[in-house]
Design an enzyme around this catalytic site. Sequence first.
Site, PDB file in Angstrom:
ATOM      1  CD  GLU A  55      -3.111   0.637   2.189  1.00  0.00           C
ATOM      2  OE1 GLU A  55      -4.069  -0.029   1.738  1.00  0.00           O
ATOM      3  OE2 GLU A  55      -3.017   0.974   3.384  1.00  0.00           O
ATOM      4  CE  LYS A  57      -1.970   3.289   6.016  1.00  0.00           C
ATOM      5  NZ  LYS A  57      -2.836   2.417   6.842  1.00  0.00           N
ATOM      6  CE  LYS A 119      -7.397   0.024   2.906  1.00  0.00           C
ATOM      7  NZ  LYS A 119      -6.271  -0.383   3.774  1.00  0.00           N
ATOM      8  CB  SER A 219      -5.093  -3.999   9.161  1.00  0.00           C
ATOM      9  OG  SER A 219      -5.711  -3.135   8.246  1.00  0.00           O
TER      10      SER A 219
END
Length: 266
Positions: A55, A57, A119, A219
């Site tokens: 990811e 982020k 996302k 996660s």
Amino acid sequence: MNILEKIVAYKKTEVEAAKALKTIAELKGMPLFSTPCLSLTAYLLDETKTGIIAEYKRQSPSKGVINNESTVNDVTNAYTQNGASGISILTDSHFFGGSLVDLLAAREATHNRIPLLRKDFMIDEYQIFEAKAFGASVILLIAACLSPEKVKELAIVAKSIGLEVLLEIHNEEELLHICDEVDLVGVNNRNLKDFVVNVEASAQLIQKIPRNKVAIAESGINDTDTIVFLRKAGFKGFLIGEHFMKQPDPTIAFANFVNELNTKGR
């Protein structure tokens, strides 16, 4: 309101503002809208790859700023070159510091060699057309903020324009959100209402996910041993973001992580 409720409430106003700036017809006219999507399902089942959905982020409501230095281009290119099966791009701006521009930049940097997941907190079909227009191959639908009927409605729209659908669940009750149009089911170990992480959630729920849906753990995955454990439990995908992005150089962190994982085999 809890964090998720605040995000969804803000998202409603954000989507209405976006609709006023660009119509769905204009989104359909953008160059990337007509290009074929890559299959995240196929990439996750490809055993020459890692199974990792890495990811990009910048920040989160629970952690604040995670990384404002590393560029989308450098990070997504490194993810692609080092065996990621997919890349997740946070496009929420208000709470996560992302944007659709990040998605577009990732598509340009990776030259459509890897599936990109948009996302975000998807609540309106307009966002699905945005995702396709800006280069995504997959969208995320979060069961915690959608009814089962709304999941099916949005998933049908996504499938009609060639996108795959990842449904994110957090508990047994949300298994009811799974429908035929969903391609992948992710178990988020982070409770979006209080942001507490419990990795055991994945192992507990996978037994109840339909076998014809590719299962993804999301996660709280911070080491390769956790991937080995979850892989044995039946997961094919592992969405990891914060662990790489919080390092001084996410590109090096990802490469080192993959090398370590490869030494442990499949």
